[in-house]
Design an enzyme around this catalytic site. Structure first.
Site, PDB file in Angstrom:
ATOM      1  N   HIS A  45      -6.321  -4.206  -2.148  1.00  0.00           N
ATOM      2  CA  HIS A  45      -5.043  -4.904  -2.039  1.00  0.00           C
ATOM      3  C   HIS A  45      -4.519  -4.839  -0.610  1.00  0.00           C
ATOM      4  O   HIS A  45      -5.036  -4.089   0.218  1.00  0.00           O
ATOM      5  CB  HIS A  45      -4.001  -4.297  -2.991  1.00  0.00           C
ATOM      6  N   LYS A  73       1.096  -2.751  -0.460  1.00  0.00           N
ATOM      7  CA  LYS A  73       1.160  -2.332  -1.868  1.00  0.00           C
ATOM      8  C   LYS A  73       1.450  -0.844  -1.956  1.00  0.00           C
ATOM      9  O   LYS A  73       0.816  -0.037  -1.272  1.00  0.00           O
ATOM     10  CB  LYS A  73      -0.148  -2.666  -2.590  1.00  0.00           C
TER      11      LYS A  73
END
Length: 250
Positions: free
Chosen positions: A142, A146
């Site tokens: 990600h 995040k």
């Protein structure tokens, strides 16, 4: 369908509003939202306190953060409205509260709103039974903003595996000085750049490897899934549902 959007000022809030606007054939409309302060976005009232909400709506979509989820669930119970929870990283106590609330209102709760990811999860359920001698590893990637790690999707995939095998997760092998145990499922986390989201599950057997993978091209896939889940809930009775229910698999 009139939508109340929790987390309206966040990145996913903007994506949902854009997705609703782009679908000119739909009557969907975001009528109000919730964020950390009172403001306004494109003429839509944004509330800093849920007790102040005056607008009527059909369903709540929550893309806020784990610290707000309990308040959003309480708000849904007070208003007696269906709720789609797409927020991840919450504590077990909050998850238990969601389950309790589903005894009174219909809730779709999923760690990933993507239809493709949930298709992968269905396949994973079958493969983890079929390839019972294969080692399994999960890799998730990600963007560098995040917060929660591992991703809620990685946890969802592990839970699917654990339904079919007696396994436990291993998040970091760095200090280990021993061979991998059969009961391990390694979960590796990568954070960098603007990666929207990638999840891979590797089945490693003797002389062969099978990998299933999902890549998110944009956050729009999560918005579309959440809106689909909202429509699914519109005429549903109380209960706890997931995206496989929404897709009609169960």
């Amino acid at each position: 369908m009139k939508i109340f959007l929790s987390g309206i000022t966040g990145s996913m809030g903007h994506v949902i509003m854009d997705t609703v606007k782009e679908n000119t054939l739909s009557e969907d409309k975001v009528v109000a939202g919730f964020a950390g302060r009172n403001t306004e976005i494109d003429g839509i009232k944004v509330y800093g306190y849920l007790d102040d909400v005056a607008e009527d709506f059909d369903v709540i979509i929550d893309f806020s953060n784990k610290f707000c989820t309990s308040d959003v669930v309480s708000f849904a119970l007070k208003k007696k409205k269906p709720l789609v929870i797409a927020t991840t990283g919450m504590d077990d106590e909050v998850v238990d509260f969601i389950k309790e609330a589903s005894d009174k209102i219909p809730i779709v709760f999923s760690q990933n709103m993507s239809m493709g990811v949930n298709a992968l999860d269905i396949i994973l359920d079958k493969l983890s039974k079929m390839l019972d001698d294969f080692d399994i590893e999960i890799i998730e990637k990600h963007h560098n903003q995040k917060v929660d790690s591992p991703s809620g999707t990685a946890k969802m995939l592990f839970n699917t595996i654990s339904k079919n095998r007696e396994v436990y997760p291993v998040y970091d092998r760095t200090p280990f000085h021993e061979k991998r145990k059969k009961e391990e499922v390694g979960i590796s986390v990568i954070r960098g750049g603007t990666i929207t989201g990638e999840h891979s599950v590797i089945f490693a057997g003797e002389d062969e490897v099978l990998e299933i993978k999902h890549s998110a091209g944009s956050k729009k896939i999560f918005a579309k899934g959440a809106i689909k889940a909202a429509h699914f809930l519109k005429d549903k009775e109380k209960g706890l549902y997931n995206m496989q229910d929404v897709l009609g698999v169960k």
